[in-house]
Enzyme design. Sequence first.
Site, PDB file in Angstrom:
ATOM      1  N   TYR A 254      -1.666  -0.462  10.388  1.00 24.24           N
ATOM      2  CA  TYR A 254      -1.821  -0.824   8.969  1.00 24.24           C
ATOM      3  C   TYR A 254      -0.586  -0.370   8.176  1.00 24.24           C
ATOM      4  O   TYR A 254      -0.075  -1.100   7.327  1.00 24.24           O
ATOM      5  CB  TYR A 254      -3.108  -0.181   8.445  1.00 24.24           C
ATOM      6  CG  TYR A 254      -3.522  -0.587   7.046  1.00 24.24           C
ATOM      7  CD1 TYR A 254      -3.571  -1.915   6.655  1.00 24.24           C
ATOM      8  CD2 TYR A 254      -3.906   0.377   6.113  1.00 24.24           C
ATOM      9  CE1 TYR A 254      -3.971  -2.277   5.363  1.00 24.24           C
ATOM     10  CE2 TYR A 254      -4.316   0.026   4.833  1.00 24.24           C
ATOM     11  CZ  TYR A 254      -4.340  -1.300   4.467  1.00 24.24           C
ATOM     12  OH  TYR A 254      -4.729  -1.656   3.199  1.00 24.24           O
TER      13      TYR A 254
ATOM     14  N   SER B  97       0.856  -1.203   0.000  1.00 30.05           N
ATOM     15  CA  SER B  97       0.000   0.000   0.000  1.00 30.05           C
ATOM     16  C   SER B  97       0.883   1.241   0.000  1.00 30.05           C
ATOM     17  O   SER B  97       2.074   1.173   0.308  1.00 30.05           O
ATOM     18  CB  SER B  97      -0.857  -0.016   1.263  1.00 30.05           C
ATOM     19  OG  SER B  97      -1.510   1.220   1.410  1.00 30.05           O
TER      20      SER B  97
HETATM   21  P1  NAD Z   1     -11.885  -5.958   0.780  1.00 29.26           P
HETATM   22  O1  NAD Z   1     -12.248  -5.818   2.220  1.00 29.26           O
HETATM   23  O2  NAD Z   1     -12.888  -5.638  -0.259  1.00 29.26           O
HETATM   24  O3  NAD Z   1     -11.329  -7.430   0.536  1.00 29.26           O
HETATM   25  C1  NAD Z   1     -10.626  -8.157   1.482  1.00 29.26           C
HETATM   26  C2  NAD Z   1     -11.129  -9.598   1.414  1.00 29.26           C
HETATM   27  O4  NAD Z   1     -10.310 -10.366   2.301  1.00 29.26           O
HETATM   28  C3  NAD Z   1     -12.580  -9.760   1.886  1.00 29.26           C
HETATM   29  O5  NAD Z   1     -13.337 -10.473   0.921  1.00 29.26           O
HETATM   30  C4  NAD Z   1     -12.455 -10.551   3.187  1.00 29.26           C
HETATM   31  O6  NAD Z   1     -13.536 -11.455   3.414  1.00 29.26           O
HETATM   32  C5  NAD Z   1     -11.146 -11.290   2.979  1.00 29.26           C
HETATM   33  N1  NAD Z   1     -10.508 -11.685   4.244  1.00 29.26           N
HETATM   34  C6  NAD Z   1     -10.418 -10.951   5.388  1.00 29.26           C
HETATM   35  N2  NAD Z   1      -9.787 -11.662   6.339  1.00 29.26           N
HETATM   36  C7  NAD Z   1      -9.458 -12.856   5.783  1.00 29.26           C
HETATM   37  C8  NAD Z   1      -8.808 -14.015   6.257  1.00 29.26           C
HETATM   38  N3  NAD Z   1      -8.356 -14.093   7.524  1.00 29.26           N
HETATM   39  N4  NAD Z   1      -8.665 -15.069   5.428  1.00 29.26           N
HETATM   40  C9  NAD Z   1      -9.141 -15.018   4.146  1.00 29.26           C
HETATM   41  N5  NAD Z   1      -9.769 -13.951   3.643  1.00 29.26           N
HETATM   42  C10 NAD Z   1      -9.921 -12.877   4.446  1.00 29.26           C
HETATM   43  O7  NAD Z   1     -10.553  -5.097   0.603  1.00 29.26           O
HETATM   44  P2  NAD Z   1      -9.875  -4.397  -0.653  1.00 29.26           P
HETATM   45  O8  NAD Z   1      -9.989  -2.938  -0.458  1.00 29.26           O
HETATM   46  O9  NAD Z   1     -10.316  -5.012  -1.923  1.00 29.26           O
HETATM   47  O10 NAD Z   1      -8.343  -4.763  -0.371  1.00 29.26           O
HETATM   48  C11 NAD Z   1      -7.644  -5.840  -0.954  1.00 29.26           C
HETATM   49  C12 NAD Z   1      -6.171  -5.686  -0.594  1.00 29.26           C
HETATM   50  O11 NAD Z   1      -5.686  -4.427  -1.081  1.00 29.26           O
HETATM   51  C13 NAD Z   1      -5.911  -5.684   0.912  1.00 29.26           C
HETATM   52  O12 NAD Z   1      -4.667  -6.320   1.156  1.00 29.26           O
HETATM   53  C14 NAD Z   1      -5.802  -4.208   1.224  1.00 29.26           C
HETATM   54  O13 NAD Z   1      -5.051  -3.997   2.396  1.00 29.26           O
HETATM   55  C15 NAD Z   1      -5.092  -3.713  -0.017  1.00 29.26           C
HETATM   56  N6  NAD Z   1      -5.195  -2.273  -0.300  1.00 29.26           N
HETATM   57  C16 NAD Z   1      -6.405  -1.662  -0.474  1.00 29.26           C
HETATM   58  C17 NAD Z   1      -6.433  -0.300  -0.773  1.00 29.26           C
HETATM   59  C18 NAD Z   1      -7.727   0.435  -0.988  1.00 29.26           C
HETATM   60  O14 NAD Z   1      -7.684   1.639  -1.225  1.00 29.26           O
HETATM   61  N7  NAD Z   1      -8.854  -0.238  -0.925  1.00 29.26           N
HETATM   62  C19 NAD Z   1      -5.250   0.431  -0.885  1.00 29.26           C
HETATM   63  C20 NAD Z   1      -4.046  -0.216  -0.700  1.00 29.26           C
HETATM   64  C21 NAD Z   1      -4.025  -1.572  -0.425  1.00 29.26           C
END
Ligand code: NAD
Length: 282
Positions: free
Chosen positions: A179, A166
Site C-alpha cells: 500500500y 496517503s
Molecule cells: P472505502 O473503502 O470506504 O472506499 C473505497 C471505495 O472504492 C469503496 O466504495 C469500494 O467499493 C470502491 N472500490 C474498490 N475497488 C474498486 C474498483 N476496482 N472499482 C471501483 N470502485 C472500487 O475507503 P476510504 O477509506 O474512503 O478511502 C478512499 C481513498 O482514500 C482510497 O484511495 C484510500 O486508499 C485513500 N486513503 C484513505 C485513508 C484513510 O485513513 N481511510 C488514508 C489515506 C488515503
Amino acid sequence: MHPKFKELEGKVVVVTGGGGILCSTMAETLAAQGAKVAILDLNLEKAQEVAQQIINSGGEAIGIKTNVLEVESLKSAHKEVNSKLGPCDILVNGAGGNHPKGTTSKTHLFTEDLQAKEELTTFFDLDPEGIQFVFNLNFIGTLLPTQVFSRDMVGREGCSVINISSMNAFSPLTKIPAYSGAKAAVSNFTQWLAVHFSKVGIRVNALAPGFFLTDQNRSLLTTTENKLTDRGNTIIDHTPMGRFGEPADLSGTLLWLCSKGSSFVTGVVVPIDGGFSAFSGV
Ligand code: NAD
C-alpha cells in the site's frame, strides 16, 4: 445549498470509489457547490445510495457500477456520464485501499519469528498476488480512469484531476509495504501527469489524507470495546493535533484544488494529516 465556489456550478465531476467513506463526502461536497456528480463504484448499491442522498439534498447525481481496473467498464461509464451529464470537467480518483495479503503481521522482523509457532506473515511470506492487487487498485485504478475521462478535458477551461495519495507515500508505514509503495506511485504519477498535461489546461493534484477511521482500518486501529489498539495509540501520539481525521476535513482542500483559487497550482500532493508528516516523533 449555499454554493461559495460559483465556478463549480454545472461542472461535471466523476468520483471513483464514490460509494466509500471519504469519497462519498467528497462527492457531496462538490454537489453542494452545484456540480453534477457521477459516482462510480464497484458497489452499485453504495453508489446509488450516495447519488440519492445528493438528489434528496437538491443536487444532481448519478450512480454507476464501474470497475476502475477494466477499461471496458470505464468506457461504458464514460458514455453514460457524457449522455446524462456532459463531458467530464473534474475527475477524483478515489478508489483505492489495502489488502491483508500485502501486509506483514509484525512491524519488525526478529530472528525467532522464522521459527515461530504462531501463524505469522513475515516479509518472506508476502503473497505476490496480494501485492499485485494493491498496486493495481491504487495505481492502475488511478491511471485507467484518467485515460478514459481526462480526454474530455483537453483544451477546456477549469478542468482538473484529483488523485488520492496517503501519508505512507512520504514515509512508508510499518506492515503495509504494498500500500505504501502503491500510494508513492500515485504521488509520483500526480507530478508526472501535471507536467504532461500542463500545456492543455488540465491541472493534476493530490490529497494525502493522514489517518481517518474507516471500515478498512477500523479493526487495525480500534478494539471491539471502541478503545484504541497499540497501533491506534501510536498514530494519535504521532499526530500533533491528537485525533483522527473526519471525512469533512478533506473538503476545504478539495474545493480549493478544484476551483480558481488554485489556478496556478499543479503537481502538488497536499498532506491533510493533523501534522503527522511534519512531526519527527521527538
Ligand atoms: P472505502 O473503502 O470506504 O472506499 C473505497 C471505495 O472504492 C469503496 O466504495 C469500494 O467499493 C470502491 N472500490 C474498490 N475497488 C474498486 C474498483 N476496482 N472499482 C471501483 N470502485 C472500487 O475507503 P476510504 O477509506 O474512503 O478511502 C478512499 C481513498 O482514500 C482510497 O484511495 C484510500 O486508499 C485513500 N486513503 C484513505 C485513508 C484513510 O485513513 N481511510 C488514508 C489515506 C488515503
